[in-house]
Design a protein around this motif. Structure first.
Motif, PDB file in Angstrom:
ATOM      1  N   GLN A 388       0.900  -1.217  -0.061  1.00 10.94           N
ATOM      2  CA  GLN A 388       0.052   0.190  -0.189  1.00 10.94           C
ATOM      3  C   GLN A 388       0.965   1.150  -0.052  1.00 10.94           C
ATOM      4  O   GLN A 388       0.395   2.266  -0.302  1.00 10.94           O
ATOM      5  CB  GLN A 388      -0.717   0.056   1.287  1.00 10.94           C
ATOM      6  N   ASP A 389       2.109   1.030   0.555  1.00  9.86           N
ATOM      7  CA  ASP A 389       3.119   2.350   0.482  1.00  9.86           C
ATOM      8  C   ASP A 389       3.797   2.492  -0.765  1.00  9.86           C
ATOM      9  O   ASP A 389       4.595   3.330  -0.715  1.00  9.86           O
ATOM     10  CB  ASP A 389       4.088   2.205   1.868  1.00  9.86           C
ATOM     11  N   GLY A 390       3.450   1.760  -1.898  1.00 10.25           N
ATOM     12  CA  GLY A 390       4.341   1.926  -3.175  1.00 10.25           C
ATOM     13  C   GLY A 390       5.273   0.847  -3.205  1.00 10.25           C
ATOM     14  O   GLY A 390       5.996   1.037  -4.271  1.00 10.25           O
ATOM     15  N   ARG A 391       5.983   0.237  -2.265  1.00 11.43           N
ATOM     16  CA  ARG A 391       7.070  -0.557  -2.523  1.00 11.43           C
ATOM     17  C   ARG A 391       6.830  -2.009  -3.031  1.00 11.43           C
ATOM     18  O   ARG A 391       5.580  -2.354  -2.590  1.00 11.43           O
ATOM     19  CB  ARG A 391       7.808  -0.601  -1.213  1.00 11.43           C
ATOM     20  N   TRP A 392       7.775  -2.672  -3.398  1.00 18.14           N
ATOM     21  CA  TRP A 392       7.680  -3.950  -4.307  1.00 18.14           C
ATOM     22  C   TRP A 392       8.301  -4.915  -3.352  1.00 18.14           C
ATOM     23  O   TRP A 392       9.463  -4.828  -2.738  1.00 18.14           O
ATOM     24  CB  TRP A 392       8.354  -3.951  -5.481  1.00 18.14           C
ATOM     25  N   TRP A 393       7.627  -5.885  -3.065  1.00 14.79           N
ATOM     26  CA  TRP A 393       8.040  -6.877  -1.937  1.00 14.79           C
ATOM     27  C   TRP A 393       8.332  -8.358  -2.914  1.00 14.79           C
ATOM     28  O   TRP A 393       7.682  -8.825  -3.687  1.00 14.79           O
ATOM     29  CB  TRP A 393       6.912  -7.375  -1.229  1.00 14.79           C
ATOM     30  N   PRO A 394       9.443  -9.027  -2.689  1.00 15.50           N
ATOM     31  CA  PRO A 394       9.841 -10.209  -3.628  1.00 15.50           C
ATOM     32  C   PRO A 394       9.379 -11.300  -2.801  1.00 15.50           C
ATOM     33  O   PRO A 394       9.424 -11.692  -1.617  1.00 15.50           O
ATOM     34  CB  PRO A 394      11.380 -10.029  -3.424  1.00 15.50           C
TER      35      PRO A 394
END
Length: 429
Positions: A388-394
């Protein structure tokens, strides 16, 4: 006012290559790149600039009011001087900015801590002062003769984003004031504000306390006590292993574990409160029962306690282990990325697609299948999840279960590389 000539130009040594990482980690560094990417007419030149910056082709960067400069070596080994111009603030705008900063000391403290909080930029904008560049504000000049942003000026901008991450005073210097000048001006204004004029002090209506009276009462109140020292380790709770049998339904081992985890959490919270530096402490939301079960499980409980947590959380043993892995990578935020699938739409979807399109060269881009906030690599056990904060999680798939594979990143290519590395490690005997 006299200016420090040496403070009006700063030169930064060439930064090392940035393979496998994003260029901007802070929100203001990302805003800088957004201004570049919204201004450039040719996305191909932006990609070329990213390649050059990642390869370390940008030389030493000179920053001075209104201009940044560097020698950039193209892919053909030809060196070009690249300049990017940014309009300086006027004297009147600087006066308004300084007045605003004096009114709120937290702004100055944040800058000295090499931070640029959003409310500083918002307060400046409310007074008609745009600190961060907008679309079209970054004007390129390059020795290669390009009239718009070319790969050389784009590479310079990408490299400067890394400098801005480290020191927001770089942006203020581009806008016209060096760090020493700015702090001298702020100190002078603060002193003028704190010193009453002779006219006001002579007024018969001025409020105050007689000096002799104030001095006489100075010893009435004791000085504030010193802050407590942080213990080296959390306290050890008392042992419940006694000869007295426990009451029905009471598990002494579980109570000892809960007491130990409470002591560890109290130690962490005290460390946060005593951490030096300005800024307000973030008040964390109260954990749900499920989140608290995961937090406790991350404390390596005994087997029987772990079984109770797994059953009580409804996750089961493997599910709880996956949740603990997520918790250790990012707490509540990482846990929500693990559990929640949500629909990406509107501006958020447009930004996500733009980030995915620009993260790889055309011949390197993986084939991705989208579902909600999850993009899965076609034919490979790797996945990207957008938080939701715009970061990408692998993420990667292990034994038919998607598990977190590393820390989040602003750049989807960086995140996917972490998932690839985890997959290769898992495949090794």
């Amino acid at each position: 006012m006299n200016r420090h000539d040496g403070d009006m130009e700063r030169t930064f040594a060439a930064l090392p290559p940035a393979h496998g990482r994003g260029f901007a980690q802070t929100w203001w560094g990302q805003a800088w790149l957004q201004a570049l990417e919204e201004s450039a007419l040719d996305s191909g030149q932006l990609k070329a600039g990213r390649r050059l910056a990642r390869a370390g082709a940008v030389g030493a960067v000179s920053v001075r009011p209104g201009r940044i400069t560097a020698i950039v070596q193209g892919r053909d080994r030809t060196a070009h001087r690249a300049d990017v111009l940014l309009e300086e603030l006027s004297t009147e705008q600087w006066d308004r900015f300084l007045d605003m900063a004096v009114e709120r000391a937290g702004h100055v403290a944040a800058l000295l801590d090499r931070d640029m909080p959003p409310h500083l930029v918002e307060d400046a904008a409310a007074r008609g002062i745009e600190l961060l560049p907008g679309m079209g504000d970054l004007e390129p000049e390059c020795g290669c003769g390009a009239w718009d942003h070319c790969g050389h000026t784009a590479a310079l901008c990408y490299q400067v984003a890394r400098l801005l991450d480290q020191d927001p005073f770089v942006l203020l210097l581009m806008r016209g004031r060096g760090e020493r000048d700015l702090l001298d001006d702020l100190q002078a204004r603060s002193a003028a504000t704190a010193t009453p004029s002779s006219e006001s002090s002579a007024s018969p209506d001025a409020e105050g306390v007689d000096a002799a009276e104030a001095y006489a009462t100075g010893d009435i109140l004791p000085p504030l006590p010193a802050l407590p020292e942080l213990p080296a380790e959390p306290g050890v709770p008392p042992s419940l292993d006694t000869e007295t049998p426990p009451a029905p339904g009471v598990d002494p081992a579980a109570l000892e574990f809960l007491a130990a985890r409470t002591a560890a959490e109290a130690h962490r919270m005290l460390a946060e409160a005593l951490r030096p530096g300005p800024g307000q402490q973030v008040v964390e939301a109260e954990l749900t029962l499920d989140q608290d079960a995961v937090r406790l499980a991350a404390g390596a409980p005994l087997a029987d306690v772990a079984e109770r947590l797994a059953a009580g959380s409804g996750r089961g043993r493997e599910g709880l282990a996956t949740a603990v892995r997520a918790w250790q990578l990012g707490g509540v935020v990482a846990l929500s990325v693990l559990d929640e699938e949500w629909t990406v739409e509107g501006e958020t979807l447009a930004r996500a697609r733009a980030a995915l399109d620009s993260a790889w060269d055309e011949d390197e881009r993986p084939s991705l299948r989208a579902k909600g906030n999850r993009w899965t690599v076609v034919g490979a056990p790797r996945q990207l999840r957008l938080g939701q904060d715009g970061r990408w999680w692998p993420y990667r798939k292990e034994r038919s279960r998607w598990v977190p594979a590393g820390s989040p990143a602003q750049d989807p290519a960086t995140a996917l590389a972490a998932a690839q590395a985890g997959t290769e490690e898992a495949a090794q005997p």
